[in-house]
Write a protein that holds these residues in place. Structure first.
Motif, PDB file in Angstrom:
ATOM      1  N   GLY A 175       0.611  -1.197   0.157  1.00  0.00           N
ATOM      2  CA  GLY A 175      -0.004  -0.131   0.070  1.00  0.00           C
ATOM      3  C   GLY A 175       0.873   1.280   0.033  1.00  0.00           C
ATOM      4  N   ILE A 176       0.203   2.436  -0.355  1.00  0.00           N
ATOM      5  CA  ILE A 176       0.747   3.609  -0.256  1.00  0.00           C
ATOM      6  C   ILE A 176       0.380   4.371   0.837  1.00  0.00           C
ATOM      7  CG2 ILE A 176       1.136   5.973  -1.473  1.00  0.00           C
ATOM      8  CD1 ILE A 176       1.007   4.467  -4.173  1.00  0.00           C
ATOM      9  N   VAL A 177       1.048   4.727   2.056  1.00  0.00           N
ATOM     10  CA  VAL A 177       0.980   5.251   3.122  1.00  0.00           C
ATOM     11  C   VAL A 177       1.290   6.669   3.255  1.00  0.00           C
ATOM     12  CG1 VAL A 177       0.813   4.766   5.750  1.00  0.00           C
ATOM     13  CG2 VAL A 177       0.731   3.090   4.164  1.00  0.00           C
ATOM     14  N   THR A 178       0.411   7.643   3.776  1.00  0.00           N
ATOM     15  CA  THR A 178       0.927   8.938   3.966  1.00  0.00           C
ATOM     16  C   THR A 178       1.976   8.931   5.119  1.00  0.00           C
ATOM     17  OG1 THR A 178      -0.814   9.268   5.724  1.00  0.00           O
ATOM     18  CG2 THR A 178      -1.594  10.141   3.431  1.00  0.00           C
ATOM     19  N   GLU A 179       2.783  10.041   5.065  1.00  0.00           N
ATOM     20  CA  GLU A 179       3.814  10.090   6.171  1.00  0.00           C
ATOM     21  C   GLU A 179       3.068  10.928   7.364  1.00  0.00           C
ATOM     22  OE1 GLU A 179       7.417  12.380   5.015  1.00  0.00           O
ATOM     23  OE2 GLU A 179       7.730  10.907   3.321  1.00  0.00           O
ATOM     24  N   GLU A 180       2.313  11.934   6.945  1.00  0.00           N
ATOM     25  CA  GLU A 180       1.277  12.566   8.162  1.00  0.00           C
ATOM     26  C   GLU A 180       0.497  11.689   8.650  1.00  0.00           C
ATOM     27  OE1 GLU A 180      -0.739  16.929   8.634  1.00  0.00           O
ATOM     28  OE2 GLU A 180       0.323  16.418   6.448  1.00  0.00           O
ATOM     29  N   THR A 181      -0.048  11.902   9.872  1.00  0.00           N
ATOM     30  CA  THR A 181      -1.152  11.244  10.365  1.00  0.00           C
ATOM     31  C   THR A 181      -2.457  12.302  10.405  1.00  0.00           C
ATOM     32  OG1 THR A 181      -0.592  11.834  12.871  1.00  0.00           O
ATOM     33  CG2 THR A 181       0.255   9.733  11.700  1.00  0.00           C
ATOM     34  N   PHE A 182      -3.657  11.860  10.659  1.00  0.00           N
ATOM     35  CA  PHE A 182      -4.596  12.697  10.487  1.00  0.00           C
ATOM     36  C   PHE A 182      -5.660  12.176  11.771  1.00  0.00           C
ATOM     37  CE2 PHE A 182      -2.908  12.584   6.591  1.00  0.00           C
ATOM     38  CZ  PHE A 182      -2.874  13.882   5.753  1.00  0.00           C
ATOM     39  N   ASP A 183      -6.603  13.126  12.175  1.00  0.00           N
ATOM     40  CA  ASP A 183      -7.641  12.683  13.085  1.00  0.00           C
ATOM     41  C   ASP A 183      -8.991  13.075  12.506  1.00  0.00           C
ATOM     42  OD1 ASP A 183      -7.361  15.235  14.064  1.00  0.00           O
ATOM     43  OD2 ASP A 183      -7.018  14.820  16.008  1.00  0.00           O
ATOM     44  N   ASP A 184      -9.192  14.437  12.363  1.00  0.00           N
ATOM     45  CA  ASP A 184     -10.276  15.129  11.647  1.00  0.00           C
ATOM     46  C   ASP A 184      -9.856  15.342  10.200  1.00  0.00           C
ATOM     47  OD1 ASP A 184     -11.658  14.785  13.951  1.00  0.00           O
ATOM     48  OD2 ASP A 184     -11.888  16.908  14.394  1.00  0.00           O
ATOM     49  N   PHE A 185     -10.542  14.859   9.361  1.00  0.00           N
ATOM     50  CA  PHE A 185     -10.363  15.385   7.973  1.00  0.00           C
ATOM     51  C   PHE A 185     -11.390  15.283   6.980  1.00  0.00           C
ATOM     52  CE2 PHE A 185      -9.174  11.104   8.356  1.00  0.00           C
ATOM     53  CZ  PHE A 185     -10.001  10.579   7.263  1.00  0.00           C
ATOM     54  N   ASP A 186     -11.347  15.984   5.669  1.00  0.00           N
ATOM     55  CA  ASP A 186     -12.168  15.812   4.789  1.00  0.00           C
ATOM     56  C   ASP A 186     -11.225  15.522   3.652  1.00  0.00           C
ATOM     57  OD1 ASP A 186     -14.180  16.000   2.861  1.00  0.00           O
ATOM     58  OD2 ASP A 186     -14.657  18.049   3.287  1.00  0.00           O
ATOM     59  N   GLY A 241     -12.414  -6.345 -10.165  1.00  0.00           N
ATOM     60  CA  GLY A 241     -11.050  -5.619  -9.424  1.00  0.00           C
ATOM     61  C   GLY A 241     -11.614  -5.497  -7.924  1.00  0.00           C
ATOM     62  N   ASN A 242     -10.777  -5.370  -6.994  1.00  0.00           N
ATOM     63  CA  ASN A 242     -10.833  -5.172  -5.651  1.00  0.00           C
ATOM     64  C   ASN A 242      -9.667  -4.098  -5.264  1.00  0.00           C
ATOM     65  OD1 ASN A 242     -11.380  -5.063  -2.892  1.00  0.00           O
ATOM     66  ND2 ASN A 242     -10.811  -7.170  -2.670  1.00  0.00           N
ATOM     67  N   ASN A 243      -9.793  -3.103  -4.464  1.00  0.00           N
ATOM     68  CA  ASN A 243      -9.005  -1.985  -3.723  1.00  0.00           C
ATOM     69  C   ASN A 243      -9.643  -1.462  -2.700  1.00  0.00           C
ATOM     70  OD1 ASN A 243      -6.966  -0.648  -3.227  1.00  0.00           O
ATOM     71  ND2 ASN A 243      -6.209  -0.666  -5.327  1.00  0.00           N
ATOM     72  N   GLY A 244      -9.012  -0.583  -1.941  1.00  0.00           N
ATOM     73  CA  GLY A 244      -9.691   0.237  -0.913  1.00  0.00           C
ATOM     74  C   GLY A 244      -8.940   1.627  -0.685  1.00  0.00           C
ATOM     75  N   LEU A 245      -9.450   2.350   0.210  1.00  0.00           N
ATOM     76  CA  LEU A 245      -8.513   3.433   0.854  1.00  0.00           C
ATOM     77  C   LEU A 245      -8.954   3.173   2.332  1.00  0.00           C
ATOM     78  CD1 LEU A 245      -8.351   7.092   0.039  1.00  0.00           C
ATOM     79  CD2 LEU A 245      -9.224   6.637   2.115  1.00  0.00           C
ATOM     80  N   LYS A 246      -7.619   3.122   3.026  1.00  0.00           N
ATOM     81  CA  LYS A 246      -7.872   2.897   4.729  1.00  0.00           C
ATOM     82  C   LYS A 246      -7.685   4.491   5.256  1.00  0.00           C
ATOM     83  CE  LYS A 246      -7.163  -1.959   4.610  1.00  0.00           C
ATOM     84  NZ  LYS A 246      -6.418  -3.019   5.375  1.00  0.00           N
ATOM     85  N   TYR A 247      -8.277   4.630   6.344  1.00  0.00           N
ATOM     86  CA  TYR A 247      -8.083   5.473   7.089  1.00  0.00           C
ATOM     87  C   TYR A 247      -7.968   5.380   8.712  1.00  0.00           C
ATOM     88  CZ  TYR A 247     -13.076   5.388   7.305  1.00  0.00           C
ATOM     89  OH  TYR A 247     -14.363   4.896   7.490  1.00  0.00           O
ATOM     90  N   LEU A 248      -7.276   6.100   9.555  1.00  0.00           N
ATOM     91  CA  LEU A 248      -7.133   5.641  10.994  1.00  0.00           C
ATOM     92  C   LEU A 248      -6.152   4.548  10.975  1.00  0.00           C
ATOM     93  CD1 LEU A 248     -10.631   6.570  12.363  1.00  0.00           C
ATOM     94  CD2 LEU A 248      -8.826   8.153  12.010  1.00  0.00           C
ATOM     95  N   VAL A 249      -5.300   4.619  10.106  1.00  0.00           N
ATOM     96  CA  VAL A 249      -4.304   3.487  10.260  1.00  0.00           C
ATOM     97  C   VAL A 249      -3.131   3.681  10.805  1.00  0.00           C
ATOM     98  CG1 VAL A 249      -2.644   2.344   8.548  1.00  0.00           C
ATOM     99  CG2 VAL A 249      -4.788   3.269   7.241  1.00  0.00           C
ATOM    100  N   THR A 250      -3.299   2.580  11.650  1.00  0.00           N
ATOM    101  CA  THR A 250      -1.782   2.401  12.700  1.00  0.00           C
ATOM    102  C   THR A 250      -1.320   0.859  12.445  1.00  0.00           C
ATOM    103  OG1 THR A 250      -1.331   2.593  15.179  1.00  0.00           O
ATOM    104  CG2 THR A 250      -3.271   1.552  14.555  1.00  0.00           C
ATOM    105  N   GLU A 251       0.070   1.371  12.727  1.00  0.00           N
ATOM    106  CA  GLU A 251       1.083  -0.152  12.814  1.00  0.00           C
ATOM    107  C   GLU A 251       0.918  -0.742  14.163  1.00  0.00           C
ATOM    108  OE1 GLU A 251       4.811   1.633  12.263  1.00  0.00           O
ATOM    109  OE2 GLU A 251       4.618   1.932  10.177  1.00  0.00           O
ATOM    110  N   ALA A 252       0.160  -0.158  14.986  1.00  0.00           N
ATOM    111  CA  ALA A 252      -0.007  -0.957  16.276  1.00  0.00           C
ATOM    112  C   ALA A 252      -1.117  -2.161  15.894  1.00  0.00           C
ATOM    113  CB  ALA A 252      -0.800  -0.007  17.259  1.00  0.00           C
ATOM    114  N   ARG A 253      -1.911  -2.134  14.958  1.00  0.00           N
ATOM    115  CA  ARG A 253      -2.876  -3.132  14.513  1.00  0.00           C
ATOM    116  C   ARG A 253      -2.443  -3.884  13.253  1.00  0.00           C
ATOM    117  NH1 ARG A 253      -7.094   0.507  16.453  1.00  0.00           N
ATOM    118  NH2 ARG A 253      -7.656   0.908  14.348  1.00  0.00           N
ATOM    119  N   PRO A 254      -1.391  -4.576  12.907  1.00  0.00           N
ATOM    120  CA  PRO A 254      -1.071  -5.021  11.820  1.00  0.00           C
ATOM    121  C   PRO A 254      -2.124  -5.958  11.044  1.00  0.00           C
ATOM    122  CG  PRO A 254       0.207  -6.130  13.734  1.00  0.00           C
ATOM    123  CD  PRO A 254      -0.613  -5.039  14.117  1.00  0.00           C
TER     124      PRO A 254
END
Length: 171
Positions: free
Chosen positions: A19-30, A41-54
């Protein structure tokens, strides 16, 4: 597994690059973006991503060929614009045919989350709510501690191995 052509980010089919992951983190966003998917095909966009839950790094806005991919046939919670495997989108969603551009949006303000598809709100939920907790318990994420709650996290374009295109990604 990815390349840029004519200002369009393309996930290459059958080439796993991660996956391509942002360097910056976000909590509230648009967040808004346009996308199209290959047949089946199948893909997705994940948000509130953390390495603490692999095993469940983040909430996924599902991008899938609803009519042609086997996972989408398992129910609305695995179809386009769902909170993948947790909450389904509206049955009235207007998804464009495979190969055409769709526009999507994820909006988070406090604990309130909205999923939009082609200009219409198709799902809204509250992080940590009873409905989300029940959806998580009934999902493959039931053993991921804290899944469905508010955190500050990254945004990720996933790599499910299928061809998918992204453009006009704005946050």
């Amino acid at each position: 597994g990815w390349k840029v052509e004519d200002g369009i980010l393309k996930k290459l089919a059958k080439v796993r690059g991660g996956g391509i992951v942002t360097e910056e983190t976000f909590d509230d966003f648009d967040l808004t973006w346009e996308w199209r998917i290959a047949p089946a095909g199948n893909n997705g966009l994940k948000y509130l991503v953390t390495e603490a839950r692999p095993s469940a790094p983040g909430h996924e806005y599902q991008l899938i060929d609803d009519a042609g991919h086997p996972d989408s046939k398992l129910g609305a919670k695995r179809q386009t614009a769902s909170f993948y495997d947790v909450l389904p989108p509206s049955e009235k969603k207007q998804l464009k045919p495979v190969g055409e551009w769709n526009s999507s949006r994820v909006l988070i303000r406090g604990n309130h989350v909205e999923h939009w598809l082609n200009g219409a709100k198709v799902l809204e939920y509250e992080l940590g709510s009873d409905a989300v907790k029940a959806g998580v318990v009934a999902s493959k994420f039931k053993n991921s501690a804290g899944f469905g709650t508010k955190i500050t996290g990254h945004i990720m374009l996933t790599d499910h191995g299928d061809e998918c295109w992204f453009r006009n990604i704005k946050i």
